[in-house]
Motif scaffolding. Structure first.
Motif, PDB file in Angstrom:
ATOM      1  N   LEU A  70      42.853  55.132  20.305  1.00 27.41           N
ATOM      2  CA  LEU A  70      41.571  55.394  19.668  1.00 27.41           C
ATOM      3  C   LEU A  70      41.459  54.640  18.352  1.00 27.41           C
ATOM      4  N   LYS A  71      40.223  54.338  17.960  1.00 22.28           N
ATOM      5  CA  LYS A  71      40.002  53.771  16.636  1.00 22.28           C
ATOM      6  C   LYS A  71      40.494  54.769  15.594  1.00 22.28           C
ATOM      7  N   SER A  72      41.191  54.259  14.589  1.00 22.56           N
ATOM      8  CA  SER A  72      41.793  55.131  13.584  1.00 22.56           C
ATOM      9  C   SER A  72      40.775  55.506  12.519  1.00 22.56           C
ATOM     10  N   THR A  73      40.904  56.726  12.016  1.00 27.07           N
ATOM     11  CA  THR A  73      40.146  57.149  10.842  1.00 27.07           C
ATOM     12  C   THR A  73      41.129  57.298   9.688  1.00 27.07           C
ATOM     13  N   PHE A  74      40.654  57.014   8.482  1.00 33.11           N
ATOM     14  CA  PHE A  74      41.546  56.933   7.335  1.00 33.11           C
ATOM     15  C   PHE A  74      41.152  57.944   6.271  1.00 33.11           C
ATOM     16  N   ASN A  75      42.109  58.208   5.369  1.00 35.30           N
ATOM     17  CA  ASN A  75      41.842  59.084   4.237  1.00 35.30           C
ATOM     18  C   ASN A  75      40.829  58.441   3.299  1.00 35.30           C
ATOM     19  N   ALA A  76      40.227  59.260   2.457  1.00 36.43           N
ATOM     20  CA  ALA A  76      39.133  58.779   1.611  1.00 36.43           C
ATOM     21  C   ALA A  76      39.610  58.123   0.326  1.00 36.43           C
ATOM     22  N   ASP A  77      40.891  58.283  -0.055  1.00 35.17           N
ATOM     23  CA  ASP A  77      41.320  57.773  -1.354  1.00 35.17           C
ATOM     24  C   ASP A  77      41.668  56.291  -1.269  1.00 35.17           C
ATOM     25  N   PHE A 111      43.314  45.572   4.348  1.00 32.31           N
ATOM     26  CA  PHE A 111      44.585  45.734   5.039  1.00 32.31           C
ATOM     27  C   PHE A 111      44.282  45.961   6.519  1.00 32.31           C
ATOM     28  N   TYR A 112      45.232  45.560   7.361  1.00 32.44           N
ATOM     29  CA  TYR A 112      44.980  45.520   8.796  1.00 32.44           C
ATOM     30  C   TYR A 112      45.992  46.410   9.522  1.00 32.44           C
ATOM     31  N   LEU A 113      45.482  47.232  10.440  1.00 38.37           N
ATOM     32  CA  LEU A 113      46.311  48.162  11.203  1.00 38.37           C
ATOM     33  C   LEU A 113      46.221  47.819  12.681  1.00 38.37           C
ATOM     34  N   ASN A 114      47.385  47.700  13.324  1.00 40.57           N
ATOM     35  CA  ASN A 114      47.437  47.465  14.764  1.00 40.57           C
ATOM     36  C   ASN A 114      48.135  48.658  15.408  1.00 40.57           C
ATOM     37  N   ALA A 115      47.368  49.463  16.159  1.00 36.56           N
ATOM     38  CA  ALA A 115      47.909  50.628  16.859  1.00 36.56           C
ATOM     39  C   ALA A 115      48.260  50.221  18.284  1.00 36.56           C
ATOM     40  N   VAL A 116      49.506  50.488  18.708  1.00 36.97           N
ATOM     41  CA  VAL A 116      49.994  50.048  20.015  1.00 36.97           C
ATOM     42  C   VAL A 116      50.453  51.262  20.810  1.00 36.97           C
ATOM     43  N   SER A 117      49.985  51.353  22.069  1.00 35.35           N
ATOM     44  CA  SER A 117      50.391  52.435  22.965  1.00 35.35           C
ATOM     45  C   SER A 117      50.371  51.922  24.396  1.00 35.35           C
ATOM     46  N   ASN A 118      51.508  52.064  25.113  1.00 39.50           N
ATOM     47  CA  ASN A 118      51.619  51.634  26.512  1.00 39.50           C
ATOM     48  C   ASN A 118      51.231  50.171  26.700  1.00 39.50           C
ATOM     49  N   GLY A 119      51.599  49.344  25.730  1.00 34.91           N
ATOM     50  CA  GLY A 119      51.308  47.926  25.839  1.00 34.91           C
ATOM     51  C   GLY A 119      49.896  47.542  25.463  1.00 34.91           C
ATOM     52  N   CYS A 120      49.058  48.512  25.121  1.00 39.37           N
ATOM     53  CA  CYS A 120      47.679  48.229  24.715  1.00 39.37           C
ATOM     54  C   CYS A 120      47.566  48.431  23.212  1.00 39.37           C
ATOM     55  N   ASN A 121      46.661  47.672  22.592  1.00 40.37           N
ATOM     56  CA  ASN A 121      46.542  47.771  21.145  1.00 40.37           C
ATOM     57  C   ASN A 121      45.087  47.892  20.720  1.00 40.37           C
ATOM     58  N   THR A 122      44.889  48.520  19.574  1.00 40.47           N
ATOM     59  CA  THR A 122      43.583  48.612  18.927  1.00 40.47           C
ATOM     60  C   THR A 122      43.758  48.212  17.471  1.00 40.47           C
ATOM     61  N   ARG A 123      42.905  47.323  17.028  1.00 38.98           N
ATOM     62  CA  ARG A 123      43.016  46.791  15.671  1.00 38.98           C
ATOM     63  C   ARG A 123      41.953  47.418  14.773  1.00 38.98           C
ATOM     64  N   THR A 133      40.611  47.757  10.434  1.00 40.21           N
ATOM     65  CA  THR A 133      40.648  47.185   9.089  1.00 40.21           C
ATOM     66  C   THR A 133      40.223  48.255   8.094  1.00 40.21           C
ATOM     67  N   VAL A 134      40.961  48.365   6.997  1.00 40.15           N
ATOM     68  CA  VAL A 134      40.601  49.305   5.942  1.00 40.15           C
ATOM     69  C   VAL A 134      40.579  48.541   4.622  1.00 40.15           C
ATOM     70  N   SER A 135      39.565  48.801   3.809  1.00 46.54           N
ATOM     71  CA  SER A 135      39.416  48.123   2.523  1.00 46.54           C
ATOM     72  C   SER A 135      39.788  49.072   1.389  1.00 46.54           C
ATOM     73  N   VAL A 136      40.490  48.529   0.413  1.00 43.60           N
ATOM     74  CA  VAL A 136      40.827  49.268  -0.801  1.00 43.60           C
ATOM     75  C   VAL A 136      40.023  48.650  -1.945  1.00 43.60           C
ATOM     76  N   ARG A 137      39.240  49.478  -2.618  1.00 41.77           N
ATOM     77  CA  ARG A 137      38.409  48.982  -3.723  1.00 41.77           C
ATOM     78  C   ARG A 137      39.092  49.295  -5.046  1.00 41.77           C
ATOM     79  N   ILE A 138      39.199  48.274  -5.891  1.00 41.59           N
ATOM     80  CA  ILE A 138      39.823  48.435  -7.202  1.00 41.59           C
ATOM     81  C   ILE A 138      38.724  48.671  -8.228  1.00 41.59           C
ATOM     82  N   LEU A 139      38.839  49.771  -8.949  1.00 39.96           N
ATOM     83  CA  LEU A 139      37.845  50.092  -9.967  1.00 39.96           C
ATOM     84  C   LEU A 139      37.838  49.010 -11.045  1.00 39.96           C
TER      85      LEU A 139
END
Length: 409
Positions: free
Chosen positions: A148-155, A210-222, A224-230
């Motif tokens: 599944l597409k990943s969801t990320f924390n808000a910080d 930053f880039y996340l590659n999730a791999v399961s049973n040989g299949c992957n979902t990519r 991207t999460v952005s970090v904003r600098i104040l």
């Protein structure tokens, strides 16, 4: 079925199958077709022995070079290749079920498929041999679901010179999470696991991906999460707006997104809230005549790490009547960069400055505007310059002065 036509008078003695058993004998004068192999397995070598009218024993080897393996590999979801080396009259992958295309190189037939839904797919490969017999073989493709597409924390908003911790919130079982600093996810990951701490990030750029590659049973979902600098709020532009014998007043325009301002009159050891209206000015009191005072002013951001850089400004209190400096250093260091007359009683002035060839390089009738060492936008060379000055004081006096100025860089 495979059809064999014998010559006139041929007498078939026996037919040996790959398993070792025999088909019934028969005779088949031409052009009667020999069809004893109907319904028999097609894999393997077949030996057909028969005798002609003269009793000679002739052996003929028949074989089928189209052979499929007894089992087929499991294929994961995505584009796949399945190849078979054969020698038939014709062969093709039947269309449908996400078949993208097929190619042939010699006797190798390649099908490229891309199932769109996780399921089991049956792809059919059809061969027609030289006797027009048709053989179908089914390739089963197990299309596994992608992670599944990943969801990320808000910080994901941080101060500069700190690191961010990224967290996958919808962690899935049997899934490997690999983090990368660039979009190239084929190399060594910068981190693994559902949580990842970034490197320490500077003020610029204002946003880092930053880039996340999730791999399961040989299949992957990519993902991207952005970090904003104040970012820092802008640095105030501070000027000396009033001077007396005992006080100096510094002012600055409002800065966008600033929540307040602070000023230091002791070189940055302590900062206090400005005493002017809306915090946009500050009057330093208790000074002596002709005393120089340096101040630092900063704008406050919504959070402390967004406070602006310190703005520097300086001023000198006035003497009783008139003071004209004999030198200045316009080198943009914030100290003695502007030459001007000072006086607590000055009402207005008429000032002219000439170079050594008698050329006018500066003039002013504004008592708050001094010479910054330039003429028509160009810096003037070091040396001695001559000024003429007429001052009208608040008590009605007229003071005329002339003298020299040393410009030092």
């Amino acid at each position: 079925p495979y059809t064999y036509v014998s010559t006139t008078g041929a007498n078939v003695t026996d037919v040996v199958a790959p398993a070792g058993d025999y088909l019934p004998r028969t005779e088949g004068p031409a052009p009667t077709p020999f069809t004893l192999l109907n319904g028999s397995p097609v894999n393997g070598n077949w030996i057909l022995r028969y005798c002609d009218n003269w009793g000679a024993d002739n052996g003929t080897l028949f074989f089928w070079n189209l052979e499929f393996g007894p089992s087929l590999p499991r294929i994961d979801a995505g584009s796949i290749n399945e190849t078979y080396s054969i020698g038939p009259r014709s062969a093709t992958w039947l269309t449908g079920l996400g078949l993208i295309d097929q190619t042939q190189t010699g006797n190798v037939y390649t099908a490229r498929v891309s199932p769109t839904v996780a399921s089991v797919y049956n792809y059919r490969f059809r061969v027609t041999d030289s006797a027009n017999c048709v053989y179908d073989t089914v390739v089963r493709v197990f299309a596994n679901p992608r992670p599944l597409k990943s969801t990320f924390n808000a910080d994901t908003i941080i101060c500069s010179n700190t690191a961010a911790t990224l967290r996958v919130q919808n962690v899935q079982a049997n899934t490997t999470y690999n983090w990368f600093l660039t979009g190239n996810i084929s190399g060594t990951p910068a981190g693994t696991g559902a949580n990842f701490t970034t490197p320490v990030l500077p003020l610029q750029p204002a946003s880092v991906k930053f880039y996340l590659n999730a791999v399961s049973n040989g299949c992957n979902t990519r993902d991207t999460v952005s970090v904003r600098i104040l970012q820092l709020v802008d640095t105030p532009v501070v000027t000396l707006t009033n001077a007396t014998r005992f006080t100096l007043t510094f002012s600055w325009p409002a800065v966008a997104n600033a929540t307040g301002y602070q000023i230091s009159v002791d070189g940055g050891a302590t900062f206090i809230t400005p005493n002017g209206t809306n915090g946009l000015s500050h009057t330093v009191s208790g000074l002596r005549p002709y005393e120089l005072k340096n101040v630092l002013v900063r704008a406050l951001g919504p959070v402390a790490c967004q406070n602006s850089l310190n703005a520097r400004a300086s001023g000198r209190t006035l003497v009783d009547e008139l003071f004209v400096p004999n030198a200045f250093t316009p080198n943009a260091d914030g100290k003695n960069d502007v030459w001007m007359p000072y006086g607590y009683l000055i009402q207005d002035i008429d000032l002219k400055i000439f170079n050594q060839w008698g050329e006018l390089v500066f003039e002013s009738r504004d008592k708050t505007k001094g010479w910054d060492g330039t003429s028509k936008g160009k810096q003037q060379p070091m040396g001695v310059y001559v000024y003429t000055l007429r001052v009208n004081t608040v008590d009605g006096k007229v003071i005329d002065k002339k003298g020299s100025i040393n410009l030092v860089r």
